[in-house]
Design an enzyme around this catalytic site. Structure first.
Site, PDB file in Angstrom:
ATOM      1  N   GLU A 171       2.378  22.854  78.669  1.00  0.00           N
ATOM      2  CA  GLU A 171       1.106  23.138  79.332  1.00  0.00           C
ATOM      3  C   GLU A 171       1.311  23.545  80.789  1.00  0.00           C
ATOM      4  O   GLU A 171       1.070  22.774  81.721  1.00  0.00           O
ATOM      5  CB  GLU A 171       0.174  21.941  79.166  1.00  0.00           C
ATOM      6  N   HIS A 396      -9.918  12.870  64.834  1.00  0.00           N
ATOM      7  CA  HIS A 396      -9.096  12.984  66.033  1.00  0.00           C
ATOM      8  C   HIS A 396      -8.163  11.789  66.152  1.00  0.00           C
ATOM      9  O   HIS A 396      -8.599  10.642  66.094  1.00  0.00           O
ATOM     10  CB  HIS A 396      -9.972  13.071  67.294  1.00  0.00           C
ATOM     11  N   HIS A 397      -6.886  12.080  66.267  1.00  0.00           N
ATOM     12  CA  HIS A 397      -5.885  11.031  66.471  1.00  0.00           C
ATOM     13  C   HIS A 397      -5.138  11.301  67.762  1.00  0.00           C
ATOM     14  O   HIS A 397      -4.188  12.094  67.770  1.00  0.00           O
ATOM     15  CB  HIS A 397      -4.868  11.021  65.320  1.00  0.00           C
ATOM     16  N   HIS A 477      -2.441  18.990  69.043  1.00  0.00           N
ATOM     17  CA  HIS A 477      -2.362  19.246  70.485  1.00  0.00           C
ATOM     18  C   HIS A 477      -1.097  18.568  70.992  1.00  0.00           C
ATOM     19  O   HIS A 477      -0.627  17.596  70.415  1.00  0.00           O
ATOM     20  CB  HIS A 477      -3.604  18.721  71.196  1.00  0.00           C
ATOM     21  N   GLU A 478      -0.549  19.119  72.048  1.00  0.00           N
ATOM     22  CA  GLU A 478       0.773  18.696  72.541  1.00  0.00           C
ATOM     23  C   GLU A 478       1.770  18.699  71.382  1.00  0.00           C
ATOM     24  O   GLU A 478       2.461  17.706  71.091  1.00  0.00           O
ATOM     25  CB  GLU A 478       0.728  17.294  73.193  1.00  0.00           C
ATOM     26  N   GLU A 496      -2.178  23.585  69.588  1.00  0.00           N
ATOM     27  CA  GLU A 496      -2.392  24.002  70.975  1.00  0.00           C
ATOM     28  C   GLU A 496      -1.050  24.545  71.492  1.00  0.00           C
ATOM     29  O   GLU A 496      -0.698  25.666  71.202  1.00  0.00           O
ATOM     30  CB  GLU A 496      -2.900  22.794  71.768  1.00  0.00           C
ATOM     31  N   GLU A 502      -8.953  23.528  78.089  1.00  0.00           N
ATOM     32  CA  GLU A 502      -9.246  22.207  78.654  1.00  0.00           C
ATOM     33  C   GLU A 502      -8.989  22.140  80.155  1.00  0.00           C
ATOM     34  O   GLU A 502      -9.718  21.493  80.894  1.00  0.00           O
ATOM     35  CB  GLU A 502      -8.426  21.133  77.939  1.00  0.00           C
TER      36      GLU A 502
END
Ligand code: NOJ
Ligand code: CA
Length: 702
Positions: A171, A396-397, A477-478, A496, A502
């Protein structure tokens, strides 16, 4: 007589060996050539296109534990060349049918007793190669200490890169420098100060995009990254890059019980920046799903979310509070809105126990539960209601990078989701410190791993396989970077893996990042960028409980550009990221988000200049309608768009969503216009794009 015979035999062996120290293989269209040589025992390769150098002579090799250096002293045992030409159809994607046409060179090398094979595939859009070290008695330990793959470029070639071995994973904004300047020091100088982040070496993440001094565009990446460590590229001077693998905490790069098959090292080669965006090399170097595995349940779609109100507008919290976002009443309202507008899913973050204000980044174990709900979140009621309204929760985790905590609950959590009709889960691995993934090793000691080493590669793999068992799609994500595994596991639907929208919520990406992404991160695969923010200023509260607006916060975009992103950034699960109350103010523009498809038959790059602008046309796989998206950096542009790709002798209606002459990303971002015009395949339409803006067009057959 005896002597003569021996002499002849020697000549044959010699001439064979001599000849075999140099092999050349070309792409099917003959434009790209790969030369393989052994010089003084060292295997190396050179790549050319139209006879111009792409990669100068670069050495190959792998060093194993117990001082086994498989990088010199080699001879060729045998080799074979073959041609392949076939095509395959992805379950969903950017194209209906993908051609897989390449020439294959398989070389068996030996170093005394030890065997090492090199496998090259030469396509019209680039090359892939990998090492294969078969099981053999002469190797006692297959652990890898180092991979010595070189990519020898020219010092005048320039790269768009983000740092590897740095605290915030992928990121980052992109740096654009010469190859030799790839370093944390230069990243701190040109982009963002990371000088305090001293762990690990200087290297760039892949895909690494390079504009060569001789005009070519290339992307260096890898395909099929499984049970291995992620490859980064370290600058060694004079334009040379060398593969560097993320090590385990004990220094070993890759731990393997037996034979080694590395991921493919890939070099996509294009004449210009537009051609670079059309390559299917990475997917072609991956495998189909295992025989008998049925993924027909994987369906692309669009979702909304209780998300931007935490990360963007800052009016809600993930953790329990009077502003808790994930409360049943609010979720039902969102379901109503999402259902009315034809969405498939609703993401809800902060539904589970374990969140607290300082949830992120300690590395010391955050007690996230993935099966227990917060008191104000009634999962059964929500799922029942969603079922009636045709909206499935997107789970979502957030793991906080606490892998053992997550793996211990993984199957139970997936079972819970399965019962509740959930089809997609967004996972998260925020842990903003280098080498901070906690692991208990075999001796019971706590050690810390990198985000992109073999331990994590294998974790992401475990999650995707378990998810397939419960018919769940994963949006990470990540994540670990995309290396094309979505071909084998179509439920790895998106991820992502870059600085996404974001950051425009809680910080800023600046106006130029959005036009870097198509030429960098997006070359690896779909991205959950989360486009579609309509309220581009005066959206953020100074805190969840205040009524005060943060006047400084802006999303550096325009509404028309936000629409364009749905076409420019491919993602089979695509989010409409803003709040219903913001979409209600612009329902006419929202119509484009409702209409835009997520599964395509074809893509055409209509124009581009690397990291400045790009215009992409895509053909919907259901209706055959066309959609065009165009984005620019901070500069305004005028484009003449030739619609000659439309079918001959047919008339179409185009709905054009664009900036006006007064739109500007900074001062006037929310002004747009919508026009309907008739077009056909002879039309050339002139489009104005405002500074930091874009446009989106829907073209329907009349
Ligand atoms: C970072 C993710 O990218 C973002 O989408 C998510 O909301 C937060 N982590 C919290 O999990
Ligand atoms: Ca993120």
């Amino acid at each position: 007589m005896k002597y003569i015979k021996l002499l002849i035999l020697l000549i044959i062996i010699y001439s064979c060996e001599n000849k075999n120290n140099y092999l050349i293989i070309k792409s099917p269209n003959k434009n790209i050539s790969l030369e393989f040589k052994i010089d003084d025992g060292i295997p190396n390769y050179t790549v050319k296109k139209y006879n111009k150098t792409i990669i100068k002579k670069s050495n190959l090799g792998i060093n194993l534990k117990k001082n086994l250096e498989l990088s010199n002293n080699f001879k060729i045992n045998k080799y074979n060349k073959k041609s392949f030409n076939s095509s395959w159809k992805p379950l969903y994607g950017e194209e209906k049918k993908i051609t897989n046409n390449y020439n294959n060179l398989f070389i068996e090398l030996y170093q005394n007793e030890v065997k090492l094979n090199l496998h090259f595939k030469i396509y019209d859009d680039g090359i892939g190669f990998r090492y294969e070290i078969p099981n053999q008695n002469s190797i006692k330990n297959y652990d890898i200490i180092d991979e010595i793959t070189e990519f020898n470029l020219s010092e005048n070639d320039s790269a768009w890169w983000i740092p590897a071995f740095a605290y915030r994973r992928y990121e980052f904004l992109y740096a654009n420098t010469s190859i030799d300047e790839i370093s944390k020091k230069n990243f701190s100088k040109y982009v963002e100060d990371i000088s305090y982040d001293t762990q690990g070496i200087d290297a760039a993440q892949t895909p690494l995009t390079i504009k060569k001094n001789n005009g070519f565009f290339i992307s260096i990446h890898e395909a099929d990254l499984t049970n291995y460590s992620s490859m980064t590229l370290a600058a060694k001077g004079n334009g040379k890059l060398e593969a560097e693998l993320y090590p385990w905490s004990d220094g070993t790069k890759v731990k393997l019980k037996n034979r080694i098959i590395t991921p493919w090292r890939t070099i996509q080669i294009a004449d210009n920046s537009s051609e670079l965006l059309t390559s299917n090399l990475i997917l072609n170097l991956n495998e189909d799903p295992k025989k008998g595995e049925d993924f027909s349940w994987v369906k692309p779609g669009k979702y909304m979310g209780i998300w931007w109100e935490m990360i963007g507008t800052n009016e809600s919290t993930w953790w329990p509070s009077k502003n808790h976002g994930a409360n049943t009443n609010k979720v039902l309202e969102y379901i109503d809105f999402a259902s009315k507008h034809g969405f498939n899913g609703l993401l809800v973050e902060g539904w589970n126990k374990g969140w607290y204000p300082a949830w992120c980044c300690s590395g010391n174990g955050i007690p996230f539960s993935f099966t227990e709900t917060q008191e104000d979140f009634d999962i059964n009621k929500i799922s029942e209601y969603g079922k009636k309204k045709n909206i499935f929760l997107v789970g979502h985790h957030e793991t906080g990078g606490q892998i053992e905590n997550y793996e211990n609950q993984l199957e139970k959590a997936f079972q819970l989701y399965n019962i509740n009709g959930i089809k997609n889960i967004k996972t998260g691995y925020v842990n903003d410190i280098s080498k901070n993934i906690k692991r208990i090793n075999l001796d019971g000691d706590t050690v810390y791993e990198w985000h992109h080493g073999q331990y994590m590669v294998n974790h992401y793999q475990k999650v995707i396989e378990m998810a397939a068992k419960y018919k769940l799609n994963i949006i990470t994500h990540e994540p670990i970077k995309d290396t094309g595994l979505r071909r084998k596991y179509p439920n790895y639907i998106s991820r992502e893996g870059a600085k996404g929208q974001e950051f425009n919520g809680f910080w800023t990406n600046g106006v130029n990042h959005a036009s870097d992404l198509p030429f960098t991160r997006l070359l690896s695969g779909p991205m959950d960028y989360t486009p579609g923010i309509f309220q581009l200023n005066n959206f953020r509260y100074t805190s969840p409980s205040s009524n005060e607006i943060d006047r400084e916060a802006i999303v550096p975009s325009t509404i028309a550009k936000e629409l364009a992103l749905y076409v420019v950034y491919y993602s089979p699960m695509q989010m409409a990221a803003d709040l219903p109350k913001h979409y209600k103010k612009h329902l006419d523009a929202f119509q484009f988000i409702k209409n835009v498809p997520v599964n395509w038959d074809k893509k055409l790059i209509l124009n581009s200049k690397i990291s400045e602008y790009v215009t992409i046309a895509r053909k919907d796989s259901n209706s055959g309608n066309w959609y065009i998206g165009s984005i620019t950096d901070e500069k305004e542009r005028n484009f003449d768009l030739n619609l000659n790709f439309l079918d001959k002798n047919k008339s179409y209606e185009a709905t054009v969503y664009s900036d006006t002459n007064n739109t500007h990303w900074k001062n006037n971002p929310m002004e747009y216009q919508i026009k309907t015009i008739e077009v056909d395949n002879k039309s050339i339409i002139n489009m104005y794009v405002a500074p930091g803006g874009g446009f989106a067009i829907e073209i329907k057959e009349l």
